[in-house]
Design an enzyme around this catalytic site. Structure first.
Site, PDB file in Angstrom:
ATOM      1  CG  ASN A   1      -0.416   0.639   2.308  1.00  0.00           C
ATOM      2  OD1 ASN A   1      -0.661   1.966   2.517  1.00  0.00           O
ATOM      3  ND2 ASN A   1       0.120  -0.062   3.418  1.00  0.00           N
TER       4      ASN A   1
ATOM      5  CG  PHE B   1      -0.362   9.066   7.313  1.00  0.00           C
ATOM      6  CD1 PHE B   1      -0.431   7.849   7.587  1.00  0.00           C
ATOM      7  CD2 PHE B   1       0.413  10.067   7.803  1.00  0.00           C
ATOM      8  CE1 PHE B   1       0.560   7.256   8.242  1.00  0.00           C
ATOM      9  CE2 PHE B   1       1.513   9.456   8.435  1.00  0.00           C
ATOM     10  CZ  PHE B   1       1.675   8.073   8.717  1.00  0.00           C
TER      11      PHE B   1
ATOM     12  CB  SER C   1       3.721   5.338   7.177  1.00  0.00           C
ATOM     13  OG  SER C   1       2.661   4.809   8.232  1.00  0.00           O
TER      14      SER C   1
ATOM     15  CG  ASN D   1       3.093   4.767   1.513  1.00  0.00           C
ATOM     16  OD1 ASN D   1       3.781   4.233   0.703  1.00  0.00           O
ATOM     17  ND2 ASN D   1       2.368   3.678   2.313  1.00  0.00           N
ATOM     18  CB  THR D   2       4.350  10.646   5.098  1.00  0.00           C
ATOM     19  OG1 THR D   2       2.913  10.133   5.283  1.00  0.00           O
ATOM     20  CG2 THR D   2       4.409  12.022   5.425  1.00  0.00           C
TER      21      THR D   2
ATOM     22  CE  LYS E   1       2.834   0.148  12.725  1.00  0.00           C
ATOM     23  NZ  LYS E   1       1.596  -0.267  12.679  1.00  0.00           N
TER      24      LYS E   1
ATOM     25  CG  ASN F   1       4.091   0.999   9.358  1.00  0.00           C
ATOM     26  OD1 ASN F   1       3.464   0.589   8.593  1.00  0.00           O
ATOM     27  ND2 ASN F   1       3.950   2.148  10.175  1.00  0.00           N
TER      28      ASN F   1
HETATM   29  C1  LIG Z   1      -3.731  -0.856   3.629  1.00  0.00           C
HETATM   30  C2  LIG Z   1      -2.792  -0.646   5.059  1.00  0.00           C
HETATM   31  C3  LIG Z   1      -2.823   0.475   5.630  1.00  0.00           C
HETATM   32  C4  LIG Z   1      -2.096   0.856   6.701  1.00  0.00           C
HETATM   33  N1  LIG Z   1      -2.179   1.969   7.276  1.00  0.00           N
HETATM   34  C5  LIG Z   1      -1.435   2.180   8.590  1.00  0.00           C
HETATM   35  C6  LIG Z   1      -1.459   3.428   9.295  1.00  0.00           C
HETATM   36  O1  LIG Z   1      -2.434   4.413   8.990  1.00  0.00           O
HETATM   37  N2  LIG Z   1      -0.667   3.502  10.265  1.00  0.00           N
HETATM   38  C7  LIG Z   1       0.306   2.594  10.822  1.00  0.00           C
HETATM   39  O2  LIG Z   1       0.931   2.781  11.835  1.00  0.00           O
HETATM   40  N3  LIG Z   1       0.255   1.427   9.849  1.00  0.00           N
HETATM   41  C8  LIG Z   1      -0.468   1.201   8.891  1.00  0.00           C
HETATM   42  N4  LIG Z   1      -0.323   0.039   8.482  1.00  0.00           N
HETATM   43  C9  LIG Z   1       0.597  -1.005   8.720  1.00  0.00           C
HETATM   44  C10 LIG Z   1       0.115  -2.135   9.631  1.00  0.00           C
HETATM   45  O3  LIG Z   1      -0.506  -1.348  10.911  1.00  0.00           O
HETATM   46  C11 LIG Z   1       1.036  -3.092  10.014  1.00  0.00           C
HETATM   47  O4  LIG Z   1       2.124  -2.649  11.149  1.00  0.00           O
HETATM   48  C12 LIG Z   1       1.718  -3.795   8.906  1.00  0.00           C
HETATM   49  O5  LIG Z   1       0.648  -4.095   7.749  1.00  0.00           O
HETATM   50  C13 LIG Z   1       2.135  -5.256   9.124  1.00  0.00           C
HETATM   51  O6  LIG Z   1       1.140  -6.092   9.732  1.00  0.00           O
HETATM   52  P1  LIG Z   1       0.308  -7.121   8.825  1.00  0.00           P
HETATM   53  O7  LIG Z   1       1.435  -7.693   7.989  1.00  0.00           O
HETATM   54  O8  LIG Z   1      -0.129  -8.095   9.900  1.00  0.00           O
HETATM   55  O9  LIG Z   1      -0.547  -6.405   8.033  1.00  0.00           O
HETATM   56  C14 LIG Z   1      -1.242  -0.286   7.181  1.00  0.00           C
HETATM   57  C15 LIG Z   1      -1.296  -1.619   6.628  1.00  0.00           C
HETATM   58  C16 LIG Z   1      -1.996  -1.706   5.441  1.00  0.00           C
HETATM   59  C17 LIG Z   1      -1.861  -3.056   4.827  1.00  0.00           C
END
Ligand SMILES: Cc1cc2nc3c(=O)[nH]c(=O)nc-3n(C[C@H](O)[C@H](O)[C@H](O)COP(=O)(O)O)c2cc1C
Length: 353
Positions: free
Chosen positions: A109, A113, A174, A176-177, A210, A239
């Site tokens: 992704n 934000f 993240s 993406n910022t 985080k 993350n």
């Molecule tokens: C579509 C998407 C959006 C996410 N948005 C955020 C976010 O806004 N803030 C954040 O701290 N992590 C965000 N994450 C990261 C997740 O919280 C997590 O740290 C990461 O996906 C790893 O866990 P997973 O493998 O179980 O998905 C996002 C992940 C995905 C897939």
């Protein structure tokens, strides 16, 4: 993203973001399965003086705007983390910006934000608190893309949302910022966390950081030092990753953004383990990245996680995954003779000397 097959397999035919919106829409209207079994007492744990009925949480990004906390807790999660929330609403990056890699059980992704801002989230969190739903809710803070002084945004978010949060997260990881992950450097982190700590009300919820999986050994040592020195209550590792591990098969593997899901399990668990060692087990850690089974959750706990989160696996496995993971985890703890979940936290570090 098609958070799960709530509406049935046709969701998979939609683009992931449309499917995610539909899922949230349905959840908000009460079309959500509910966990029927109460949690195994072996899974209960106390962290930061708060009781978690089970250690499995929904990680940030699923419920960016604090819209579906109650239904997600109702699925059986012990806690839900909302956000990332930025002070002002912002649209995020151009679409498409979420990509499935089904062959890899992964997602990329680059949302950037997208969210409705603090004011809207605060109103929903207030209503949620008034409803006194059981279960804990953490609030994850981000910064607006066009804010030059990042600390201003995090301090603003922390001051406003602290009274509504069971814990707060400073998300500097993240991908993406632009410039965000540079805040993980020693000097930047000291300044940032110092500023946020200074605005917290008394009493304040625990403040967590985080972090990204893409860190050098020096970065990790600095992060551990700074967190211990400034009094951060815990660390969330990790993350999404900007790396593209060998062997990815999904057609979307070349897309820019953060990779989550199964290929993230090993790298994120390694970072978790490093942070446990570097902080000498003094800080509760939340392990997240690629958790798909009870065995995965157990590995995170043994590596040093007091709590575990997931997101991507829910999209592929559906809502029954939550109950399945909890059951498997309780069984693994029993098989290894642990009488409490807390006793298993960091076990790998003790037994391997
Ligand atoms: C579509 C998407 C959006 C996410 N948005 C955020 C976010 O806004 N803030 C954040 O701290 N992590 C965000 N994450 C990261 C997740 O919280 C997590 O740290 C990461 O996906 C790893 O866990 P997973 O493998 O179980 O998905 C996002 C992940 C995905 C897939």
């Amino acid at each position: 993203m098609d958070a799960f097959s709530l509406l049935g397999p046709p969701l998979r035919l939609l683009d992931p973001e449309t499917a995610h919106h539909l899922t949230l829409w349905a959840l908000e209207r009460g079309f959500a399965p509910r966990a029927t079994e109460s949690d195994d007492p072996l899974l209960a744990t106390e962290v930061w003086g708060r009781r978690f009925e089970n250690p499995l949480g929904l990680s940030a990004g699923f419920d960016k705007d604090a819209r579906v906390m109650a239904p997600m807790l109702g699925l059986g999660f012990g806690f839900v983390e909302v956000g990332s929330i930025t002070p002002r609403p912002q649209p995020g990056n151009p679409k498409p910006r979420i990509f499935r890699l089904p062959e890899d059980a992964a997602v990329i992704n680059r949302l950037g934000f997208n969210n409705g801002g603090i004011e809207a989230a605060a109103a929903r969190l207030k209503a949620f608190r008034q409803a006194a739903v059981p279960g804990l809710v953490g609030v994850n803070l981000g910064k607006n893309k066009d804010t030059a002084e990042a600390a201003d945004d995090y301090a603003h978010g922390a001051a406003l949302l602290a009274p509504l949060a069971d814990y707060l997260v400073v998300n500097v990881s993240s991908p993406n910022t632009p410039g965000l992950r540079a805040l993980q450097g020693r000097g930047e982190l000291e300044d940032l966390l110092g500023r946020v700590m200074a605005v917290l009300p008394d009493p304040a919820p625990p403040l967590l950081l985080k972090i990204a999986p893409d860190l050098t050994a020096e970065d990790k040592a600095d992060i551990a030092d700074v967190c211990l020195a400034v009094g951060v209550a815990g660390i969330i590792a990790t993350n999404t990753t900007i790396a593209r591990p060998e062997g990815l098969k999904g057609k979307a593997r070349g897309e820019a953004g953060g990779l989550s899901g199964r290929p993230l399990f090993d790298p994120s668990t390694a970072v978790l383990s490093d942070l446990y060692r570097l902080t000498e087990g003094k800080l509760p850690l939340i392990g997240v990245g690629g958790v798909t089974s009870g065995a995965d959750a157990y590995r995170k706990i043994r590596a040093g996680a007091s709590l575990v989160q997931l997101y991507t696996a829910l999209a592929y496995r559906g809502p029954t995954l939550v109950g399945r993971i909890k059951k498997e985890l309780a069984q693994l703890l029993r098989e290894d003779g642990f009488e409490t979940l807390a006793a298993a936290v960091g076990a790998d570090h003790r037994y391997s000397g």
